[in-house]
Design a protein around this motif. Structure first.
Motif, PDB file in Angstrom:
ATOM      1  N   HIS A 145       0.726  -1.160   0.061  1.00  0.00           N
ATOM      2  CA  HIS A 145       0.057  -0.085   0.132  1.00  0.00           C
ATOM      3  C   HIS A 145       0.973   1.353  -0.025  1.00  0.00           C
ATOM      4  N   GLU A 146       1.885   1.247   0.904  1.00  0.00           N
ATOM      5  CA  GLU A 146       2.616   2.427   0.890  1.00  0.00           C
ATOM      6  C   GLU A 146       3.660   2.471  -0.402  1.00  0.00           C
ATOM      7  N   PHE A 147       3.960   1.407  -1.201  1.00  0.00           N
ATOM      8  CA  PHE A 147       4.623   1.738  -2.482  1.00  0.00           C
ATOM      9  C   PHE A 147       3.755   2.025  -3.326  1.00  0.00           C
ATOM     10  N   VAL A 148       2.432   1.642  -3.386  1.00  0.00           N
ATOM     11  CA  VAL A 148       1.291   2.182  -4.474  1.00  0.00           C
ATOM     12  C   VAL A 148       1.087   3.750  -4.226  1.00  0.00           C
ATOM     13  N   THR A 149       1.117   4.078  -3.056  1.00  0.00           N
ATOM     14  CA  THR A 149       0.756   5.514  -2.602  1.00  0.00           C
ATOM     15  C   THR A 149       2.111   6.316  -3.071  1.00  0.00           C
ATOM     16  N   GLU A 150       3.158   5.739  -2.972  1.00  0.00           N
ATOM     17  CA  GLU A 150       4.419   6.510  -3.317  1.00  0.00           C
ATOM     18  C   GLU A 150       4.638   6.560  -4.661  1.00  0.00           C
ATOM     19  N   ALA A 151       4.341   5.615  -5.558  1.00  0.00           N
ATOM     20  CA  ALA A 151       4.440   5.611  -6.818  1.00  0.00           C
ATOM     21  C   ALA A 151       3.476   6.479  -7.500  1.00  0.00           C
ATOM     22  N   ARG A 152       2.360   6.582  -6.880  1.00  0.00           N
ATOM     23  CA  ARG A 152       1.380   7.636  -7.478  1.00  0.00           C
ATOM     24  C   ARG A 152       1.916   9.059  -7.170  1.00  0.00           C
ATOM     25  N   ASN A 153       2.480   9.381  -6.249  1.00  0.00           N
ATOM     26  CA  ASN A 153       2.898  10.463  -5.689  1.00  0.00           C
ATOM     27  C   ASN A 153       4.005  10.895  -6.770  1.00  0.00           C
ATOM     28  N   LEU A 154       4.981   9.987  -7.048  1.00  0.00           N
ATOM     29  CA  LEU A 154       6.241  10.172  -7.805  1.00  0.00           C
ATOM     30  C   LEU A 154       5.466  10.358  -9.189  1.00  0.00           C
ATOM     31  N   ASN A 155       4.682   9.985  -9.595  1.00  0.00           N
ATOM     32  CA  ASN A 155       4.191  10.237 -11.220  1.00  0.00           C
ATOM     33  C   ASN A 155       3.056  10.983 -11.113  1.00  0.00           C
ATOM     34  N   HIS A 156       2.577  11.677 -10.014  1.00  0.00           N
ATOM     35  CA  HIS A 156       1.593  12.452 -10.203  1.00  0.00           C
ATOM     36  C   HIS A 156       0.397  11.899 -10.504  1.00  0.00           C
TER      37      HIS A 156
END
Length: 131
Positions: A98-109
């Motif tokens: 879940h943290e990984f997906v959230t971080e990936a979404r933030n990195l890629n806007h």
């Protein structure tokens, strides 16, 4: 009418050695408001110059640069790939999917977790992770 004469004595002269400046004893100099402002501006500019020289000498901009670039993996999304699948493959140790997906979404806007084939995305990953 009676007039009297007064004796006028000259100011005492101080003998000076050759090369010694002539000064007045017990004279106190004070800096005016404008002088304090000028001194403050000179000190400020010198401080900026010293800070800029230190930044260039110690290569601080590089040290302050986004260090996450070294820990990111860029992938091209293929048909059927999901962020959750990438989380299983690329998630650093100790990071939940879940943290990984959230971080990936933030990195890629990304506003949602949906990704499409052909899209290039950055994924947070530990150093040395498989690309």
């Amino acid at each position: 009418m009676r007039t009297e004469t007064a004796a006028v004595l000259p100011f005492p002269q101080r003998r000076t050695e050759p090369g010694e400046g002539v000064g007045r004893a017990n004279v106190r100099l004070e800096v005016s408001r404008r002088g304090r402002l000028v001194l403050m501006m000179i000190a400020f500019v010198l401080g900026l110059l010293v800070a800029a020289a230190a930044l260039l000498a110690f290569d601080v901009p590089f040290a302050l640069a986004d260090s996450e670039d070294e820990q990111q993996v860029t992938v091209t999304v293929e048909a059927g790939d999901t962020l959750w699948g990438y989380a299983e493959q690329y998630a650093p140790e100790g990071m939940s999917p879940h943290e990984f997906v959230t971080e990936a979404r933030n990195l890629n806007h990304l506003s949602t977790g949906r990704i499409t084939a052909g899209q290039q995305i950055e994924l947070p990953a530990a150093e040395g992770a498989a690309h």
